[in-house]
Write a protein that holds these residues in place. Structure first.
Motif, PDB file in Angstrom:
ATOM      1  N   SER A 145     -89.699  54.915 -79.774  1.00  0.00           N
ATOM      2  CA  SER A 145     -89.457  53.833 -80.732  1.00  0.00           C
ATOM      3  C   SER A 145     -87.997  53.746 -81.165  1.00  0.00           C
ATOM      4  CB  SER A 145     -90.347  54.002 -81.966  1.00  0.00           C
ATOM      5  OG  SER A 145     -90.039  55.200 -82.657  1.00  0.00           O
ATOM      6  N   THR A 146     -87.310  54.893 -81.265  1.00  0.00           N
ATOM      7  CA  THR A 146     -85.924  54.865 -81.736  1.00  0.00           C
ATOM      8  C   THR A 146     -85.004  54.105 -80.785  1.00  0.00           C
ATOM      9  OG1 THR A 146     -86.202  56.931 -82.964  1.00  0.00           O
ATOM     10  CG2 THR A 146     -83.950  56.266 -82.427  1.00  0.00           C
ATOM     11  N   PRO A 147     -84.985  54.418 -79.492  1.00  0.00           N
ATOM     12  CA  PRO A 147     -84.130  53.623 -78.600  1.00  0.00           C
ATOM     13  C   PRO A 147     -84.604  52.181 -78.477  1.00  0.00           C
ATOM     14  CG  PRO A 147     -85.448  55.189 -77.335  1.00  0.00           C
ATOM     15  CD  PRO A 147     -85.615  55.551 -78.764  1.00  0.00           C
ATOM     16  N   LEU A 148     -85.926  51.964 -78.552  1.00  0.00           N
ATOM     17  CA  LEU A 148     -86.436  50.595 -78.458  1.00  0.00           C
ATOM     18  C   LEU A 148     -86.024  49.776 -79.671  1.00  0.00           C
ATOM     19  CD1 LEU A 148     -88.060  48.514 -76.925  1.00  0.00           C
ATOM     20  CD2 LEU A 148     -90.148  49.436 -77.965  1.00  0.00           C
ATOM     21  N   LEU A 149     -85.982  50.419 -80.837  1.00  0.00           N
ATOM     22  CA  LEU A 149     -85.513  49.734 -82.044  1.00  0.00           C
ATOM     23  C   LEU A 149     -84.084  49.254 -81.867  1.00  0.00           C
ATOM     24  CD1 LEU A 149     -85.766  48.912 -85.038  1.00  0.00           C
ATOM     25  CD2 LEU A 149     -85.089  51.257 -85.638  1.00  0.00           C
ATOM     26  N   HIS A 150     -83.227  50.108 -81.328  1.00  0.00           N
ATOM     27  CA  HIS A 150     -81.832  49.713 -81.086  1.00  0.00           C
ATOM     28  C   HIS A 150     -81.761  48.566 -80.083  1.00  0.00           C
ATOM     29  CE1 HIS A 150     -80.351  52.923 -83.530  1.00  0.00           C
ATOM     30  NE2 HIS A 150     -80.781  53.890 -82.734  1.00  0.00           N
ATOM     31  N   THR A 151     -82.613  48.606 -79.077  1.00  0.00           N
ATOM     32  CA  THR A 151     -82.624  47.542 -78.073  1.00  0.00           C
ATOM     33  C   THR A 151     -83.054  46.219 -78.689  1.00  0.00           C
ATOM     34  OG1 THR A 151     -83.143  49.126 -76.314  1.00  0.00           O
ATOM     35  CG2 THR A 151     -83.621  46.812 -75.885  1.00  0.00           C
ATOM     36  N   LEU A 152     -84.110  46.246 -79.515  1.00  0.00           N
ATOM     37  CA  LEU A 152     -84.584  45.026 -80.166  1.00  0.00           C
ATOM     38  C   LEU A 152     -83.523  44.444 -81.086  1.00  0.00           C
ATOM     39  CD1 LEU A 152     -88.284  45.955 -81.069  1.00  0.00           C
ATOM     40  CD2 LEU A 152     -87.498  44.371 -79.313  1.00  0.00           C
ATOM     41  N   ARG A 153     -82.868  45.311 -81.843  1.00  0.00           N
ATOM     42  CA  ARG A 153     -81.847  44.813 -82.777  1.00  0.00           C
ATOM     43  C   ARG A 153     -80.634  44.264 -82.041  1.00  0.00           C
ATOM     44  NH1 ARG A 153     -82.459  49.337 -87.627  1.00  0.00           N
ATOM     45  NH2 ARG A 153     -83.926  48.049 -88.861  1.00  0.00           N
ATOM     46  N   SER A 154     -80.278  44.903 -80.958  1.00  0.00           N
ATOM     47  CA  SER A 154     -79.156  44.405 -80.165  1.00  0.00           C
ATOM     48  C   SER A 154     -79.484  43.040 -79.560  1.00  0.00           C
ATOM     49  CB  SER A 154     -78.818  45.407 -79.064  1.00  0.00           C
ATOM     50  OG  SER A 154     -77.789  44.930 -78.231  1.00  0.00           O
ATOM     51  N   ALA A 155     -80.702  42.904 -79.034  1.00  0.00           N
ATOM     52  CA  ALA A 155     -81.110  41.628 -78.444  1.00  0.00           C
ATOM     53  C   ALA A 155     -81.169  40.533 -79.492  1.00  0.00           C
ATOM     54  CB  ALA A 155     -82.465  41.782 -77.762  1.00  0.00           C
ATOM     55  N   ALA A 156     -81.691  40.861 -80.693  1.00  0.00           N
ATOM     56  CA  ALA A 156     -81.763  39.871 -81.770  1.00  0.00           C
ATOM     57  C   ALA A 156     -80.366  39.453 -82.211  1.00  0.00           C
ATOM     58  CB  ALA A 156     -82.547  40.445 -82.953  1.00  0.00           C
ATOM     59  N   THR A 157     -79.466  40.419 -82.328  1.00  0.00           N
ATOM     60  CA  THR A 157     -78.089  40.110 -82.712  1.00  0.00           C
ATOM     61  C   THR A 157     -77.430  39.185 -81.704  1.00  0.00           C
ATOM     62  OG1 THR A 157     -77.842  42.236 -83.857  1.00  0.00           O
ATOM     63  CG2 THR A 157     -75.819  41.094 -83.213  1.00  0.00           C
ATOM     64  N   ASN A 158     -77.595  39.506 -80.429  1.00  0.00           N
ATOM     65  CA  ASN A 158     -76.998  38.669 -79.383  1.00  0.00           C
ATOM     66  C   ASN A 158     -77.557  37.259 -79.405  1.00  0.00           C
ATOM     67  OD1 ASN A 158     -75.423  40.799 -78.485  1.00  0.00           O
ATOM     68  ND2 ASN A 158     -76.901  41.447 -76.937  1.00  0.00           N
ATOM     69  N   GLU A 159     -78.870  37.135 -79.627  1.00  0.00           N
ATOM     70  CA  GLU A 159     -79.474  35.804 -79.651  1.00  0.00           C
ATOM     71  C   GLU A 159     -78.988  35.002 -80.854  1.00  0.00           C
ATOM     72  OE1 GLU A 159     -83.840  33.595 -79.689  1.00  0.00           O
ATOM     73  OE2 GLU A 159     -83.677  35.693 -79.067  1.00  0.00           O
ATOM     74  N   ILE A 160     -78.859  35.662 -81.996  1.00  0.00           N
ATOM     75  CA  ILE A 160     -78.370  34.956 -83.190  1.00  0.00           C
ATOM     76  C   ILE A 160     -76.948  34.460 -82.982  1.00  0.00           C
ATOM     77  CG2 ILE A 160     -77.713  35.252 -85.608  1.00  0.00           C
ATOM     78  CD1 ILE A 160     -80.067  37.205 -85.872  1.00  0.00           C
ATOM     79  N   LEU A 161     -76.091  35.337 -82.473  1.00  0.00           N
ATOM     80  CA  LEU A 161     -74.691  34.961 -82.266  1.00  0.00           C
ATOM     81  C   LEU A 161     -74.565  33.852 -81.227  1.00  0.00           C
ATOM     82  CD1 LEU A 161     -72.974  38.475 -82.312  1.00  0.00           C
ATOM     83  CD2 LEU A 161     -73.099  36.796 -84.159  1.00  0.00           C
ATOM     84  N   LYS A 162     -75.391  33.927 -80.198  1.00  0.00           N
ATOM     85  CA  LYS A 162     -75.357  32.894 -79.163  1.00  0.00           C
ATOM     86  C   LYS A 162     -75.837  31.562 -79.719  1.00  0.00           C
ATOM     87  CE  LYS A 162     -77.261  31.768 -74.602  1.00  0.00           C
ATOM     88  NZ  LYS A 162     -78.144  32.257 -73.495  1.00  0.00           N
ATOM     89  N   THR A 163     -76.884  31.594 -80.551  1.00  0.00           N
ATOM     90  CA  THR A 163     -77.445  30.360 -81.091  1.00  0.00           C
ATOM     91  C   THR A 163     -76.534  29.728 -82.124  1.00  0.00           C
ATOM     92  OG1 THR A 163     -79.703  31.183 -80.729  1.00  0.00           O
ATOM     93  CG2 THR A 163     -79.433  29.370 -82.294  1.00  0.00           C
ATOM     94  N   THR A 164     -76.001  30.563 -83.026  1.00  0.00           N
ATOM     95  CA  THR A 164     -75.167  30.028 -84.107  1.00  0.00           C
ATOM     96  C   THR A 164     -73.722  29.795 -83.691  1.00  0.00           C
ATOM     97  OG1 THR A 164     -74.669  32.270 -84.909  1.00  0.00           O
ATOM     98  CG2 THR A 164     -76.611  31.158 -85.839  1.00  0.00           C
ATOM     99  N   ARG A 165     -73.334  30.375 -82.544  1.00  0.00           N
ATOM    100  CA  ARG A 165     -71.971  30.243 -82.029  1.00  0.00           C
ATOM    101  C   ARG A 165     -70.934  30.744 -83.038  1.00  0.00           C
ATOM    102  NH1 ARG A 165     -72.212  24.249 -79.061  1.00  0.00           N
ATOM    103  NH2 ARG A 165     -73.999  24.752 -77.718  1.00  0.00           N
ATOM    104  N   ARG A 166     -71.274  31.871 -83.649  1.00  0.00           N
ATOM    105  CA  ARG A 166     -70.356  32.513 -84.584  1.00  0.00           C
ATOM    106  C   ARG A 166     -69.999  33.893 -84.048  1.00  0.00           C
ATOM    107  NH1 ARG A 166     -74.393  30.886 -88.900  1.00  0.00           N
ATOM    108  NH2 ARG A 166     -73.741  28.809 -89.579  1.00  0.00           N
ATOM    109  N   PRO A 167     -68.806  34.389 -84.356  1.00  0.00           N
ATOM    110  CA  PRO A 167     -68.415  35.708 -83.832  1.00  0.00           C
ATOM    111  C   PRO A 167     -69.056  36.874 -84.574  1.00  0.00           C
ATOM    112  CG  PRO A 167     -66.656  34.785 -85.173  1.00  0.00           C
ATOM    113  CD  PRO A 167     -67.702  33.718 -85.070  1.00  0.00           C
ATOM    114  N   LEU A 168     -69.555  36.628 -85.800  1.00  0.00           N
ATOM    115  CA  LEU A 168     -70.113  37.700 -86.617  1.00  0.00           C
ATOM    116  C   LEU A 168     -71.441  37.264 -87.225  1.00  0.00           C
ATOM    117  CD1 LEU A 168     -66.895  38.779 -88.569  1.00  0.00           C
ATOM    118  CD2 LEU A 168     -67.918  39.960 -86.619  1.00  0.00           C
TER     119      LEU A 168
END
Length: 292
Positions: free
Chosen positions: A187-210
């Motif tokens: 679960s620990t590495p999977l949690l990091h993977t999920l959060r990384s994927a969510a972060t990337n999707e948010i940044l891609k959708t909102t087109r913001r650097p942060l």
């Protein structure tokens, strides 16, 4: 002279490259591998019979057995749409790894269908509904504004949802309960993977650097207020006499955000719906239409 008898030699180590080294063999003698029961046949196995279609969704075993709403917005959208059409399906708890498209949900038609072993995703589920339901409620809105408001949901509401559930530290226990296996080693590495994927999707959708949480929730609040105004005093979106696919799209978020039993630890998303009384009523009406 007779040849001397050779002394018995120790058994030589296997020379094959596939041989298991002695230390590993010794280890497994102490800790033998566990033998699991045979896995059920794959969903596409030809000798399986399905009197009803199966919808593979994110769900717990108990909720799937009772036909309760999925805890995932995309799965809930299509689950709601099928219920609108009065098409009975069996829910199957699943994961993205089991999906032929890499994402849930997917629908496997009954074995009486002309193509029973072809999994259906996205718009193909919609085509299936149109084919097998005579209910007018399954008709999709022909409003030219629909695409614009679908984009509003995808670009302003979904990013806030992703941040609240996947990234907000306060919701880590909720995320773990819904999506992560119990073992910390997994679960620990999977949690990091999920959060990384969510972060990337948010940044891609909102087109913001942060990531800007306050801005994400502000955008979601504005989007909900817009949808509340669009709904107006009609029961269903765009003045339709019965709910359609867009209603299911909106409901998939409003229901999960407002569901008191979902497990939210703060009101960041709930606050985005403050003052949107018509959306709150829309959520109540559609829940009663499909689940009561």
């Amino acid at each position: 002279m007779a040849a001397a008898t050779a002394a018995p030699s120790a058994p030589s180590e296997p020379s094959s490259i596939f041989a298991v080294p002695r230390p590993i063999r010794s280890l497994f003698k102490l800790f033998p591998l566990r033998t699991y029961e045979p896995e059920p046949l794959p969903a596409r196995a030809p000798d399986q019979t399905r009197p009803r279609a199966r919808l593979y969704v994110f769900s717990s075993d108990e909720d799937a057995l009772r036909g309760r709403p999925s805890f995932n917005p995309t799965c809930l959208k299509w689950q709601t749409y099928l219920r609108m059409a009065n098409i009975q399906v069996d829910l199957v708890p699943s994961t993205n790894h089991a999906s032929p498209s890499g994402a849930l949900p997917f629908l496997l038609p009954p074995t009486t269908d002309s193509r029973p072993d072809i999994p259906l995703t996205g718009t193909n589920i919609s085509h299936y509904v149109h084919k097998y339901s005579s209910y007018s409620s399954v008709r999709e809105s022909n409003s030219p504004r629909t695409e614009a408001y679908l984009s509003l949901i995808a670009q302003s509401i979904r990013p806030a949802w992703l941040h609240a559930l996947y990234i907000s530290p306060g919701h880590t226990p909720l995320l773990a309960r819904l999506y992560l296996p119990p073992s910390p080693l997994v679960s620990t590495p999977l949690l990091h993977t999920l959060r990384s994927a969510a972060t990337n999707e948010i940044l891609k959708t909102t087109r913001r650097p942060l990531l800007l949480p306050e801005q994400l929730y502000s955008d979601a609040r504005t989007a909900f207020q817009t949808l509340d105004t669009v709904l107006g005093f009609d029961e269903w979106f765009f003045g339709a006499p019965e709910p359609a696919l867009f209603d299911a799209e909106v409901f998939a978020y409003t229901h999960l955000i407002l569901d008191a039993s979902f497990g939210w630890q703060d009101d960041a998303l709930g606050a985005c719906l403050e003052g949107c009384d018509r959306l709150v009523e829309h959520r109540r009406r559609l829940y009663e239409w499909c689940w009561h």
